[in-house]
Scaffold this motif. Structure first.
Motif, short mmCIF file in Angstrom:
data_model
loop_
_atom_site.label_atom_id
_atom_site.label_comp_id
_atom_site.label_asym_id
_atom_site.label_seq_id
_atom_site.Cartn_x
_atom_site.Cartn_y
_atom_site.Cartn_z
N HIS A 17 1.28 5.35 -0.43
CA HIS A 17 0.48 6.57 -0.53
C HIS A 17 1.56 7.69 -0.93
O HIS A 17 2.71 7.63 -0.35
CB HIS A 17 -0.32 7.19 0.47
N HIS A 60 1.01 14.25 0.48
CA HIS A 60 -0.41 14.97 0.45
C HIS A 60 -0.14 16.46 0.83
O HIS A 60 1.00 16.93 1.39
CB HIS A 60 -1.26 14.43 1.37
N THR A 78 0.71 14.95 -5.82
CA THR A 78 0.39 14.46 -4.61
C THR A 78 -0.36 13.21 -4.84
O THR A 78 -0.97 12.77 -6.05
CB THR A 78 -0.49 15.55 -3.95
N CYS A 79 -0.69 12.45 -3.90
CA CYS A 79 -1.54 11.16 -3.69
C CYS A 79 -2.99 11.24 -4.41
O CYS A 79 -3.59 12.23 -4.39
CB CYS A 79 -1.68 10.57 -2.31
N GLU A 80 -3.26 10.30 -4.87
CA GLU A 80 -4.60 10.09 -5.81
C GLU A 80 -5.53 9.65 -4.78
O GLU A 80 -6.80 9.48 -5.23
CB GLU A 80 -4.41 9.17 -7.01
N CYS A 81 -5.30 9.63 -3.70
CA CYS A 81 -6.25 8.75 -2.68
C CYS A 81 -7.39 9.85 -2.32
O CYS A 81 -8.35 9.82 -1.58
CB CYS A 81 -5.92 8.43 -1.47
N ARG A 82 -6.98 11.30 -2.57
CA ARG A 82 -7.76 12.53 -2.30
C ARG A 82 -8.58 12.97 -3.57
O ARG A 82 -8.23 12.72 -4.50
CB ARG A 82 -6.90 13.57 -1.66
N THR A 83 -9.49 13.58 -3.28
CA THR A 83 -10.59 14.24 -4.17
C THR A 83 -9.82 15.62 -4.79
O THR A 83 -10.11 15.72 -5.87
CB THR A 83 -12.10 14.77 -3.82
N ASP A 98 0.90 -1.04 0.33
CA ASP A 98 0.18 -0.08 0.13
C ASP A 98 1.09 1.18 0.10
O ASP A 98 1.72 1.44 0.91
CB ASP A 98 -1.12 0.05 1.29
N VAL A 142 -6.05 16.70 -6.12
CA VAL A 142 -4.92 16.07 -6.61
C VAL A 142 -4.20 17.57 -6.88
O VAL A 142 -4.61 18.17 -8.01
CB VAL A 142 -5.08 15.08 -7.22
#
Length: 93
Positions: A6, A9, A38-43, A4, A45
Motif C-alpha cells: 500500500h 494515504h 496516494t494509495c489506490e485502495c481508497r475511493t 501486499d 486518490v
C-alpha cells in the motif's frame, strides 16, 4: 507471491487544516507528469502533478456514480511539494 503493498494515504484532516481551493481541471498543459500519488485502495486518490515548471495536486474521486477530478491551482514545485506534505499529514485538505 506478490507482496501486499500500500502506498501512502492522505492523513485525517485536522481541525486547523489549510483548505485547498479545488477547481475543475483545465486542459492548459500538453503533458502532465505524475510525480507522486496516494494509495489506490481508497475511493479518493491524490496525485502530485507537474508540467511546464509548475506543480499542483489532483484529487480523483471514484464512486458508483462515476469519477470526479478536481485540481489545486498550479504553483511552484516547492509550494506544491509543501502542500503535498501537508495533505499527507492531515494539515491540508
Amino acid at each position: 507471491m506478490i507482496p501486499d503493498f500500500h502506498g501512502p494515504h492522505a492523513g485525517v484532516r485536522t481541525a486547523d487544516a489549510e483548505s485547498i481551493d479545488w477547481h475543475d481541471p483545465l486542459p492548459r498543459f500538453y503533458r502532465v507528469r505524475v510525480l507522486r500519488h496516494t494509495c489506490e485502495c481508497r475511493t479518493r486518490v491524490y496525485e502530485l502533478c507537474a508540467s511546464s515548471g509548475l506543480a499542483w495536486i489532483r484529487r480523483i474521486e471514484r464512486t458508483p456514480a462515476g469519477v470526479t477530478v478536481k485540481e489545486s491551482h498550479p504553483t511552484s514545485y516547492g509550494k506544491a511539494e509543501e502542500l503535498w506534505k501537508k495533505l499527507l499529514s492531515g494539515q491540508a485538505g
